[in-house]
Design a protein around this motif. Structure first.
Motif, short mmCIF file in Angstrom:
data_model
loop_
_atom_site.label_atom_id
_atom_site.label_comp_id
_atom_site.label_asym_id
_atom_site.label_seq_id
_atom_site.Cartn_x
_atom_site.Cartn_y
_atom_site.Cartn_z
N ILE A 134 23.94 -25.69 78.34
CA ILE A 134 23.56 -26.80 77.47
C ILE A 134 24.09 -26.58 76.06
N THR A 135 24.76 -27.58 75.53
CA THR A 135 25.12 -27.61 74.12
C THR A 135 24.24 -28.66 73.45
N VAL A 136 23.49 -28.26 72.44
CA VAL A 136 22.59 -29.19 71.74
C VAL A 136 23.22 -29.54 70.40
N LYS A 137 23.63 -30.79 70.27
CA LYS A 137 24.26 -31.26 69.04
C LYS A 137 23.21 -31.99 68.20
N VAL A 138 22.73 -31.32 67.16
CA VAL A 138 21.68 -31.88 66.30
C VAL A 138 22.32 -32.55 65.09
N THR A 139 21.93 -33.79 64.85
CA THR A 139 22.38 -34.51 63.67
C THR A 139 21.20 -34.75 62.73
N VAL A 157 19.21 -36.49 59.87
CA VAL A 157 19.24 -37.85 59.32
C VAL A 157 18.19 -37.95 58.22
N GLY A 158 18.59 -38.44 57.07
CA GLY A 158 17.62 -38.60 55.98
C GLY A 158 16.61 -39.68 56.30
N TRP A 159 15.36 -39.47 55.90
CA TRP A 159 14.33 -40.47 56.17
C TRP A 159 14.66 -41.81 55.49
N ASP A 160 15.40 -41.76 54.40
CA ASP A 160 15.69 -43.00 53.69
C ASP A 160 16.63 -43.92 54.46
N VAL A 161 17.39 -43.35 55.39
CA VAL A 161 18.32 -44.16 56.19
C VAL A 161 18.00 -44.11 57.68
N ALA A 162 16.96 -43.38 58.05
CA ALA A 162 16.67 -43.15 59.47
C ALA A 162 16.42 -44.44 60.24
N HIS A 163 15.60 -45.30 59.67
CA HIS A 163 15.24 -46.52 60.39
C HIS A 163 16.46 -47.39 60.66
N GLY A 171 14.97 -35.65 57.98
CA GLY A 171 14.54 -34.86 56.85
C GLY A 171 14.76 -33.37 57.05
N ALA A 172 13.81 -32.58 56.56
CA ALA A 172 13.90 -31.12 56.68
C ALA A 172 13.89 -30.68 58.13
N GLU A 173 13.22 -31.46 58.99
CA GLU A 173 13.16 -31.11 60.40
C GLU A 173 14.56 -31.07 61.02
N GLY A 174 15.42 -31.98 60.57
CA GLY A 174 16.77 -32.02 61.10
C GLY A 174 17.54 -30.75 60.80
N GLU A 175 17.32 -30.18 59.62
CA GLU A 175 18.00 -28.94 59.25
C GLU A 175 17.47 -27.77 60.06
#
Length: 414
Positions: free
Chosen positions: A65-70, A72-78, A45-49
């Motif tokens: 360290i390179t942090v690669k953040v993806t 993910v929408g809550w609707d498809v997270a699970h 959700g918004a946390e990912g952004e």
């Protein structure tokens, strides 16, 4: 966890069928924390952004360290997490809500928390408990949320009431006075039926001393305390104080702003929604702890951060999680997102310490209760949703509805 995130526990069976039962690879040799490496992180959700911005700041102080953040929408997270678990491709670090924890711990794909590094005493008890499964911690609390009572102070004054209700009797009386003396359409907004109705019911259930499943893992939804809570919940619909027909996706903020609804149970994000979306009622509303029966207790929500058992970057992942869940990182995260810190020390200074409304949420978190981390928790709460709907729609008594739910839930917890 996100406001409406849900888990589909049947995915456990799917993953088990793919050969994940009680497994999870060793991940090979762990890369040292100070070695040059890339961490993969999934946030929802918004946390990912927002987390991507934090990651950039972290990389400045940790250039190796390179942090690669993806995001993910809550609707498809699970489904994405289940698929990744089945394929052995979970990220090094993932955001995970309490309703997911039991499921993925059962799959054996999560690394237990290093309790020498992370002390549960630093966090709200309910926040820490969300990351535990069968006494083992798999998630470090990242942020928390809970529900408190929002009420219109100007309309309460018009109704002849000068303070927030502190118990069930006072809340009923205020709801009635709002209608009869202040001319509101409803007295209280609570959900009558549908998905996650139980989230409104928790404030009644926990305050009455009830539970759905007890600490021994046994169903107790037909206890006298639970029946009393559902009778109280249902009385708002019987007396016409709450709306029996609420459309899917209903947003209470607008009706709170126009005065049709003078009270509702809401989370911390509602403060921002009201300040930004309903400026005409600034100074005309307040928040208060959940009115008590035996006690004042609300649900605990939020998210934890977990490390994949297959990760080869566990040391660096632990360092990153420590940064995100430490006092300074938590205060910074609140400023960016308005998510409530899970680390209690973050509440001791700055706006979190000075804002009276936010301190109500802290007070409520001290007594908030988290749901058990059970793989079939969604199926279990669905049975409670159905029981609540029977009562709010006048199709069954609280006792009969919960007796049926008890029988169904007993089959799910065996």
């Amino acid at each position: 966890m996100s406001r409406t995130a849900r888990t589909v526990s049947s995915a456990v069976a799917v993953a088990l069928a793919l050969g994940l039962s009680a497994c999870g690879g060793s991940g090979g040799d762990d890369v040292a924390a100070d070695a040059k490496q890339t961490l993969t992180v999934w946030a929802m959700g918004a946390e990912g952004e927002k987390l991507a911005d934090v990651a950039k700041e972290y990389e400045k102080d940790h250039p190796h360290i390179t942090v690669k953040v993806t995001p993910v929408g809550w609707d498809v997270a699970h489904q994405k997490l289940v698929s990744a678990a089945a394929a052995g491709t979970l990220p090094d670090v993932a955001q995970m809500g309490g309703s997911y924890m039991g499921e993925f711990a059962e799959l054996g794909v999560l690394e237990p928390v290093d309790t020498g590094r992370f002390d549960e005493k630093d966090f709200f008890p309910a926040g820490w408990k969300q990351g535990e499964v069968d006494g083992t911690a798999y998630g470090v609390p990242w942020y928390v949320d809970t529900r408190v009572l929002y009420y219109r102070t100007d309309l309460a004054e018009k109704a002849g009431v000068a303070k927030a209700p502190t118990d069930w009797k006072e809340m009923r009386e205020l709801a009635t006075a709002y209608q009869k003396k202040a001319g509101t359409k409803w007295g209280l907004s609570i959900q009558p039926s549908g998905l996650d109705t139980v989230q409104n019911f928790y404030s009644f259930l926990y305050s009455a001393g009830g539970a759905i499943v007890d600490d021994k893992g046994e169903a107790v939804i037909d206890s006298p305390e639970a029946v009393r809570a559902l009778e109280e919940y249902g009385s708002y619909f019987d007396k016409g104080l709450a709306n029996k027909s609420v459309p899917p996706g209903y947003d209470v903020v607008k009706d709170f702003g126009n005065g049709r609804v003078p009270m509702f149970f809401g989370g911390p994000w509602h403060v921002t929604l009201l300040n930004e979306g309903q400026p005409q009622i600034k100074g005309k509303w307040a928040v208060a702890p959940v009115p008590a029966d035996k006690t004042s207790a609300s649900m605990a929500g939020g998210s934890s951060l977990v490390v994949s058992k297959d990760s080869e970057h566990k040391a660096a992942a632990t360092e990153f999680i420590s940064y995100l869940t430490g006092t300074e990182g938590q205060a910074d995260w609140y400023e960016r997102t308005k998510d409530l810190p899970a680390n209690t020390a973050a509440w001791d200074s700055g706006k979190l310490a000075d804002d009276a409304d936010l301190q109500v949420f802290k007070q409520q978190m001290d007594t908030a209760q988290s749901s058990p981390s059970l793989a079939k928790w969604t199926e279990i709460t669905d049975k409670v949703d159905q029981a609540i709907a029977k009562v709010t729609q006048g199709k069954a008594s609280a006792q009969d509805a919960l007796k049926t739910a008890q029988s169904e839930i007993e089959g799910l917890v065996k």
